[in-house]
Design a protein around this motif. Structure first.
Motif, mmCIF file in Angstrom:
data_model
loop_
_atom_site.group_PDB
_atom_site.id
_atom_site.type_symbol
_atom_site.label_atom_id
_atom_site.label_comp_id
_atom_site.label_asym_id
_atom_site.label_seq_id
_atom_site.Cartn_x
_atom_site.Cartn_y
_atom_site.Cartn_z
ATOM 1 N N ASP A 78 -0.568 8.209 5.292
ATOM 2 C CA ASP A 78 -0.313 6.850 4.813
ATOM 3 C C ASP A 78 -0.594 6.771 3.323
ATOM 4 O OD1 ASP A 78 -0.441 4.710 7.469
ATOM 5 O OD2 ASP A 78 -1.304 6.719 7.749
ATOM 6 N N ALA A 79 -0.116 5.685 2.727
ATOM 7 C CA ALA A 79 -0.409 5.405 1.323
ATOM 8 C C ALA A 79 -0.855 3.956 1.196
ATOM 9 C CB ALA A 79 0.810 5.663 0.447
ATOM 10 N N LEU A 80 -1.676 3.698 0.182
ATOM 11 C CA LEU A 80 -2.080 2.331 -0.113
ATOM 12 C C LEU A 80 -1.929 2.078 -1.593
ATOM 13 C CD1 LEU A 80 -5.188 1.773 -1.519
ATOM 14 C CD2 LEU A 80 -5.805 3.047 0.519
ATOM 15 N N ALA A 81 -1.753 0.804 -1.951
ATOM 16 C CA ALA A 81 -1.650 0.397 -3.346
ATOM 17 C C ALA A 81 -2.268 -0.977 -3.495
ATOM 18 C CB ALA A 81 -0.197 0.372 -3.799
ATOM 19 N N LYS A 82 -2.911 -1.200 -4.635
ATOM 20 C CA LYS A 82 -3.437 -2.523 -4.978
ATOM 21 C C LYS A 82 -2.508 -3.081 -6.049
ATOM 22 C CE LYS A 82 -7.806 -0.578 -3.686
ATOM 23 N NZ LYS A 82 -8.815 0.391 -4.150
ATOM 24 N N ALA A 83 -1.511 -3.809 -5.603
ATOM 25 C CA ALA A 83 -0.419 -4.243 -6.480
ATOM 26 C C ALA A 83 -0.779 -5.570 -7.132
ATOM 27 C CB ALA A 83 0.876 -4.367 -5.681
ATOM 28 N N SER A 84 -0.870 -5.564 -8.466
ATOM 29 C CA SER A 84 -1.329 -6.748 -9.182
ATOM 30 C C SER A 84 -0.221 -7.480 -9.916
ATOM 31 C CB SER A 84 -2.419 -6.360 -10.192
ATOM 32 O OG SER A 84 -1.900 -5.451 -11.153
ATOM 33 N N SER A 85 0.978 -6.904 -9.956
ATOM 34 C CA SER A 85 2.049 -7.534 -10.738
ATOM 35 C C SER A 85 3.353 -7.470 -9.947
ATOM 36 C CB SER A 85 2.186 -6.850 -12.102
ATOM 37 O OG SER A 85 2.528 -5.491 -11.940
ATOM 38 N N HIS A 86 4.463 -7.360 -10.671
ATOM 39 C CA HIS A 86 5.768 -7.435 -10.004
ATOM 40 C C HIS A 86 6.109 -6.163 -9.228
ATOM 41 C CE1 HIS A 86 6.958 -11.341 -11.607
ATOM 42 N NE2 HIS A 86 6.325 -10.976 -12.710
ATOM 43 N N SER A 87 5.239 -5.153 -9.269
ATOM 44 C CA SER A 87 5.424 -4.012 -8.375
ATOM 45 C C SER A 87 5.376 -4.451 -6.915
ATOM 46 C CB SER A 87 4.363 -2.950 -8.632
ATOM 47 O OG SER A 87 3.057 -3.485 -8.483
ATOM 48 N N GLN A 88 4.743 -5.595 -6.653
ATOM 49 C CA GLN A 88 4.719 -6.141 -5.293
ATOM 50 C C GLN A 88 6.131 -6.328 -4.744
ATOM 51 O OE1 GLN A 88 2.431 -9.767 -5.275
ATOM 52 N NE2 GLN A 88 0.724 -8.842 -6.386
ATOM 53 N N ASP A 89 7.037 -6.782 -5.609
ATOM 54 C CA ASP A 89 8.416 -7.004 -5.169
ATOM 55 C C ASP A 89 9.066 -5.702 -4.720
ATOM 56 O OD1 ASP A 89 8.202 -9.703 -5.777
ATOM 57 O OD2 ASP A 89 8.971 -9.437 -7.826
ATOM 58 N N ILE A 90 8.827 -4.624 -5.486
ATOM 59 C CA ILE A 90 9.394 -3.324 -5.134
ATOM 60 C C ILE A 90 8.804 -2.837 -3.826
ATOM 61 C CG2 ILE A 90 9.642 -0.918 -5.854
ATOM 62 C CD1 ILE A 90 9.479 -1.891 -8.753
ATOM 63 N N PHE A 91 7.487 -2.934 -3.691
ATOM 64 C CA PHE A 91 6.841 -2.474 -2.466
ATOM 65 C C PHE A 91 7.346 -3.249 -1.251
ATOM 66 C CE2 PHE A 91 2.843 -1.152 -5.051
ATOM 67 C CZ PHE A 91 3.525 -0.031 -5.501
ATOM 68 N N ASN A 92 7.521 -4.551 -1.394
ATOM 69 C CA ASN A 92 8.009 -5.346 -0.270
ATOM 70 C C ASN A 92 9.391 -4.888 0.170
ATOM 71 O OD1 ASN A 92 5.700 -6.922 -0.256
ATOM 72 N ND2 ASN A 92 6.582 -8.516 -1.561
ATOM 73 N N LYS A 93 10.260 -4.605 -0.789
ATOM 74 C CA LYS A 93 11.613 -4.161 -0.459
ATOM 75 C C LYS A 93 11.614 -2.791 0.210
ATOM 76 C CE LYS A 93 13.800 -6.702 -4.263
ATOM 77 N NZ LYS A 93 14.507 -6.578 -5.570
ATOM 78 N N LEU A 94 10.609 -1.979 -0.094
ATOM 79 C CA LEU A 94 10.568 -0.611 0.423
ATOM 80 C C LEU A 94 9.670 -0.466 1.650
ATOM 81 C CD1 LEU A 94 10.543 1.411 -2.916
ATOM 82 C CD2 LEU A 94 12.469 0.935 -1.407
ATOM 83 N N GLY A 95 9.330 -1.593 2.287
ATOM 84 C CA GLY A 95 8.686 -1.524 3.587
ATOM 85 C C GLY A 95 7.176 -1.559 3.620
ATOM 86 N N TRP A 96 6.524 -1.817 2.482
ATOM 87 C CA TRP A 96 5.065 -1.877 2.473
ATOM 88 C C TRP A 96 4.583 -3.139 3.185
ATOM 89 C CZ3 TRP A 96 1.592 1.375 -0.593
ATOM 90 C CH2 TRP A 96 2.246 2.456 -1.183
ATOM 91 N N LYS A 97 3.422 -3.048 3.803
ATOM 92 C CA LYS A 97 2.827 -4.169 4.534
ATOM 93 C C LYS A 97 1.592 -4.649 3.789
ATOM 94 C CE LYS A 97 0.602 -3.216 8.322
ATOM 95 N NZ LYS A 97 0.278 -2.855 9.726
ATOM 96 N N THR A 98 1.478 -5.956 3.594
ATOM 97 C CA THR A 98 0.308 -6.544 2.950
ATOM 98 C C THR A 98 -0.781 -6.784 3.982
ATOM 99 O OG1 THR A 98 1.659 -7.630 1.250
ATOM 100 C CG2 THR A 98 -0.555 -8.508 1.627
ATOM 101 N N ILE A 99 -1.978 -6.235 3.743
ATOM 102 C CA ILE A 99 -3.074 -6.426 4.694
ATOM 103 C C ILE A 99 -4.179 -7.325 4.128
ATOM 104 C CG2 ILE A 99 -2.628 -4.239 5.846
ATOM 105 C CD1 ILE A 99 -5.018 -3.053 4.380
ATOM 106 N N SER A 100 -4.139 -7.588 2.815
ATOM 107 C CA SER A 100 -5.110 -8.503 2.225
ATOM 108 C C SER A 100 -4.616 -8.898 0.838
ATOM 109 C CB SER A 100 -6.493 -7.845 2.127
ATOM 110 O OG SER A 100 -7.444 -8.748 1.601
ATOM 111 N N GLU A 101 -5.064 -10.048 0.377
ATOM 112 C CA GLU A 101 -4.734 -10.471 -0.975
ATOM 113 C C GLU A 101 -5.848 -11.348 -1.532
ATOM 114 O OE1 GLU A 101 -1.766 -14.214 -0.469
ATOM 115 O OE2 GLU A 101 -0.938 -12.254 0.116
#
Length: 280
Positions: free
Chosen positions: A202-225
């Motif tokens: 698995d991979a994880l990322a702490k996305a703080s900017s517009h990279s969130q949009d890319i991750f969402n499109k590529l199937g990443w799941k948000t587990i906390s914010e």
């Protein structure tokens, strides 16, 4: 306070050639993925490779990271405006350490044009973030945010029946002149290819900017914010002035290998169809 050297003129992004659609992207070699990424980017003279300890590449990677995080990443930009302890020199030292660590993992792809690194994904095996007390001067609030997300991550892992092995996408940065060139949509394949070979699941990322949009499109799941407006460090809302067009929260996002490769295959297929329609 933080200024980058004037941008040198570079070739414009050219029309993208037809994109391959591979049934088994994860079966391609690293070399094949590098050449594939170069074709997909369509940037004249672009070279995709894994970061090594070559001093020139380390310096170019650090220069990119310092520029992006001090000018466009919302958290570090706000801290730089508010705290004179956060200097160009301290940020350079901080990112130099991360760059060397990323180079040693064989998980960190870069995109170069000439001698400039214009895109990078620094990835490392996941380790719990250090407490704010160990942060470089001026970065304590960010380390506190990362520590809080780390607690949420521990809770997420505790309820999973299997025991996954995570890599962390620690730093994602793209030169502002190449925004929209899909750098962060294509070079992660190199990271995940080598990570899978090493046994990571698995991979994880702490996305703080517009990279969130890319991750969402590529199937990443948000587990906390964590919301910027209400976050406090030592009774101060240090991120309350983040600009309206920035993201409103930092997100802890995860993805497993199976989902990553399936979404990458779907992404390649969609891009290929668009290219065929454009050329017909």
């Amino acid at each position: 306070m933080f200024r980058r050297s004037p941008a040198r003129a570079m070739g414009r992004v050219s029309p993208r050639p037809g994109l391959e659609c591979h049934e088994d992207l994860d079966k391609l070699s690293v070399e094949e993925l590098c050449r594939k990424a170069e074709r997909q980017l369509g940037i004249p003279g672009a070279e995709v490779s894994l970061l090594t300890d070559d001093p020139a590449d380390i310096k170019a990677t650090v220069d990119l990271a310092v520029g992006v995080f001090c000018e466009r990443e919302p958290l570090t930009r706000q801290l730089a405006l508010r705290n004179p302890a956060l200097t160009h020199e301290s940020m350079t030292a901080f990112f130099t350490g991360i760059a060397h660590q990323g180079a040693q993992t064989n998980l960190s792809p870069i995109v170069k044009v000439g001698g400039d690194v214009i895109g990078v994904l620094l990835a490392t095996p996941f380790e719990p973030p250090p407490p704010p007390s160990e942060a470089p001067a001026g970065l304590e609030p960010i380390f506190d945010v990362l520590h809080k997300l780390g607690v949420e991550f521990d809770a997420y892992i505790a309820i999973r029946s299997e025991k996954p092995r995570f890599i962390e996408w620690a730093i994602c940065a793209v030169d502002g002149r190449f925004q929209g060139s899909r750098v962060l949509s294509v070079i992660p394949q190199l990271t995940m290819k080598n990570a899978q070979t090493m046994g990571f699941t698995d991979a994880l990322a702490k996305a703080s900017s517009h990279s969130q949009d890319i991750f969402n499109k590529l199937g990443w799941k948000t587990i906390s914010e964590l919301a910027y407006l209400t976050y406090e460090y030592e009774d101060e809302r240090c991120f309350a002035d983040i600009l309206p067009h920035d993201m409103k929260q930092i997100k802890l996002q995860v993805i497993d290998m199976e989902t990553f490769w399936r979404k990458q295959h779907d992404y390649d297929a969609t891009q290929r169809e668009r290219r065929l329609k454009t050329s017909s």
